[in-house]
Design an enzyme around this catalytic site. Sequence first.
Site, mmCIF file in Angstrom:
data_model
loop_
_atom_site.group_PDB
_atom_site.id
_atom_site.type_symbol
_atom_site.label_atom_id
_atom_site.label_comp_id
_atom_site.label_asym_id
_atom_site.label_seq_id
_atom_site.Cartn_x
_atom_site.Cartn_y
_atom_site.Cartn_z
ATOM 1 N N ASN A 117 0.817 -1.211 0.000
ATOM 2 C CA ASN A 117 0.000 0.000 0.000
ATOM 3 C C ASN A 117 0.855 1.267 0.000
ATOM 4 O O ASN A 117 0.435 2.300 -0.530
ATOM 5 C CB ASN A 117 -0.958 -0.015 1.187
ATOM 6 C CG ASN A 117 -2.050 -1.067 1.019
ATOM 7 O OD1 ASN A 117 -2.337 -1.487 -0.091
ATOM 8 N ND2 ASN A 117 -2.635 -1.508 2.116
ATOM 9 N N ASP A 161 -10.009 -5.010 -4.871
ATOM 10 C CA ASP A 161 -10.768 -6.016 -4.129
ATOM 11 C C ASP A 161 -12.252 -5.692 -4.098
ATOM 12 O O ASP A 161 -12.643 -4.537 -3.976
ATOM 13 C CB ASP A 161 -10.275 -6.088 -2.677
ATOM 14 C CG ASP A 161 -8.969 -6.846 -2.563
ATOM 15 O OD1 ASP A 161 -8.716 -7.691 -3.436
ATOM 16 O OD2 ASP A 161 -8.220 -6.582 -1.618
#
Length: 437
Positions: free
Chosen positions: A26, A124
């Site tokens: 991330n 996702d």
Amino acid sequence: MTDNGTFIVEGGHKLSGEIIPQGAKNEALQIISATLLTSEPVLIENLPDILDINKLLDLVEGLGAKVERLTRESVRVTAKDINIDYVLSEDYVRDAQKIRGSVMLIAPLLNRYGRASLPKPGGDKIGRRRLDTHLLGLQALGADFKYDADRHIYTFSTDGLVGTYLHMEEISVTGTANVVMAAVLAKGETTIYNAACEPYLQQLCKMLVRMGAKIEGIGSNLLRIQGVDSLGGTEHRMLPDMIEIGSFIGMAAMTGSDITIKDVRRDQLGIIPSTFQRLGIKMNFPGDDIHIPAQDHYEIGSFIEGGLMTLYDAPWPGFTPDLMSIALVTAIQARGSVLIHQKMFESRLFFVDKLIDMGAQIILCDPHRATVIGLDKRAPLRGIKMSSPDIRAGVSLLIAAMSAEGTSRIDNINQIDRGYQRIDERLNALGASIIRE
């Protein structure tokens, strides 16, 4: 790596040895995006070699940046000659919608070229993930945006970004990153209140300061940014991935293994270690490593007044939502019970039916809450055929399969490859039995 792929996992193997966590996924998505803020070279080290990162690097290269892959985990990006018209091309639209991290390319492109675009992003499927924080923040700084319903594209333009006061309505990490990257080259001062303060966001801010940005309040939820005219090149090293570290802690407990996780930057892990300790997992902290000794049993704690343990996610410095799936699967073989409350995403617990099929005792209360009644290793889980719905659930299913009796088949493992670097090779080196098909 195959398009979808399968893992055949033979359970019941105890692991032992040392493992080094990959660079933080991330953080890397933000850092790669920030390379477009300067025409000078930016060297990035400890980059995870995973699908999402490689897709974003391909996008940046497609825009015209020079991307030099120095090693498997280091790259130099020089965004000197950008073809801004490429953002409206079919190729860019197709590739950018495959990865949610592409949303953070907007601010750098707006700052340097006055326009940008964003196809409806992928990532996702874990619940509603709003773009409002990004769009409204950029709009407040002086960007106009329009939505093309036929092509499902947002287009952005500006005559020049101008600093302002922003009270973020939600604590969004990528939303804060986008606004910070917009503000560093905007005219005047920007104040961001209710900003995300994750270590990854702090890393981005520290890198921007090394490039010449003026940012105060790094690490807090109140950032003050004085816009500058231009930014220069720099070097940046990624933190170890805290989500992978948490995954390895849970994996060691479920498989009764003795594992040392090396070079974890414990000062940046917040309450992650202590949260797993609340599930009864023993840990030692030699130097900057985490050693998890083999445990035949681990017992979930209770609150001081005797109430049932509840684990819930929260924005940093709370417990990261990305580890809720790992905490849930780890509790399956604990002694005691725990309520897992996934507050931030409403579809992230929908993989528990697979765990129940394997023999776990889990009550799915609603889309956000599940109660796990620990088996205390009285009975192993059993291997089954299943499919990975998202990155973190995929690794949770992998952990369950590694602890199970018999063989499991996990399909759609490209979801795991999106976030975990060569996970099968690295775990097999510790004694696991994972075959990639």
